[in-house]
Design a protein around this motif. Structure first.
Motif, short mmCIF file in Angstrom:
data_model
loop_
_atom_site.label_atom_id
_atom_site.label_comp_id
_atom_site.label_asym_id
_atom_site.label_seq_id
_atom_site.Cartn_x
_atom_site.Cartn_y
_atom_site.Cartn_z
N VAL A 73 -33.34 -17.66 -14.51
CA VAL A 73 -33.51 -18.06 -13.12
C VAL A 73 -34.44 -17.13 -12.34
N ILE A 74 -34.27 -15.83 -12.47
CA ILE A 74 -34.98 -14.88 -11.63
C ILE A 74 -36.12 -14.20 -12.36
N GLY A 75 -35.96 -13.91 -13.62
CA GLY A 75 -36.92 -13.11 -14.37
C GLY A 75 -36.20 -11.92 -14.94
N SER A 76 -36.61 -11.48 -16.07
CA SER A 76 -35.86 -10.45 -16.78
C SER A 76 -35.98 -9.08 -16.13
N VAL A 77 -34.94 -8.28 -16.33
CA VAL A 77 -34.96 -6.90 -15.86
C VAL A 77 -36.06 -6.15 -16.59
N ALA A 78 -36.21 -6.41 -17.88
CA ALA A 78 -37.24 -5.72 -18.66
C ALA A 78 -38.63 -6.00 -18.10
N GLU A 79 -38.89 -7.21 -17.71
CA GLU A 79 -40.20 -7.55 -17.16
C GLU A 79 -40.45 -6.80 -15.85
N SER A 80 -39.43 -6.68 -15.02
CA SER A 80 -39.56 -5.93 -13.77
C SER A 80 -39.79 -4.46 -14.03
N ILE A 81 -39.10 -3.92 -15.03
CA ILE A 81 -39.28 -2.51 -15.37
C ILE A 81 -40.72 -2.23 -15.80
#
Length: 140
Positions: free
Chosen positions: A120-128
């Motif tokens: 739904v939002i996008g992965s934590v890994a991608e944000s990191i």
């Protein structure tokens, strides 16, 4: 040029991927004579508004995480990394993991325990990868 890391953080959500990231962090820390910081975030952002959940539930999750993290710390020390710190915080994993003080390398699993957020939002890994101020290594 290969960078020599002194402080390595590893994101722990107790998923299979985060345990692989921990294994990698141990290897990198031993190769660099580095310390490891085990970081777990109790994701209170996924609880909704403060009025929608019981604050005791977040504290209970935090205490359970601390117990598990202490066990992981003992495993890391037994594997040959003498200096291991444990951090358990409440909040948004994306915000906390991208704002770790003094960390030169952050190692995390490519996917984590929260598959709904990934869809739904996008992965934590991608944000990191996008937001961290230190080097990042994703482990599959």
């Amino acid at each position: 040029m290969i960078k020599h890391y002194q402080k390595i953080a590893v994101a722990i959500d107790f998923s299979k991927q985060s345990m692989k990231a921990l294994d990698r962090a141990i290897l990198v820390a031993k190769d660099n004579d580095a310390t490891i910081q085990l970081v777990n975030v109790v994701d209170t952002k996924s609880f909704g508004s403060i009025s929608a959940y019981d604050l005791n539930y977040a504290e209970q999750l935090k205490q359970e995480s601390l117990t598990k993290m202490d066990q992981l710390k003992n495993q890391v020390v037994a594997a040959g990394v003498p200096v291991v710190d444990v951090v358990v915080k409440e909040g948004s994993p994306k915000e906390i993991l991208t704002d770790l003080s003094g960390v030169e390398l952050l190692i995390c699993g490519a996917t984590g325990a929260n598959n709904l957020e990934k869809m739904v939002i996008g992965s934590v890994a991608e944000s990191i990868v996008r937001l961290a101020s230190c080097d990042v290594q994703l482990v599959r």
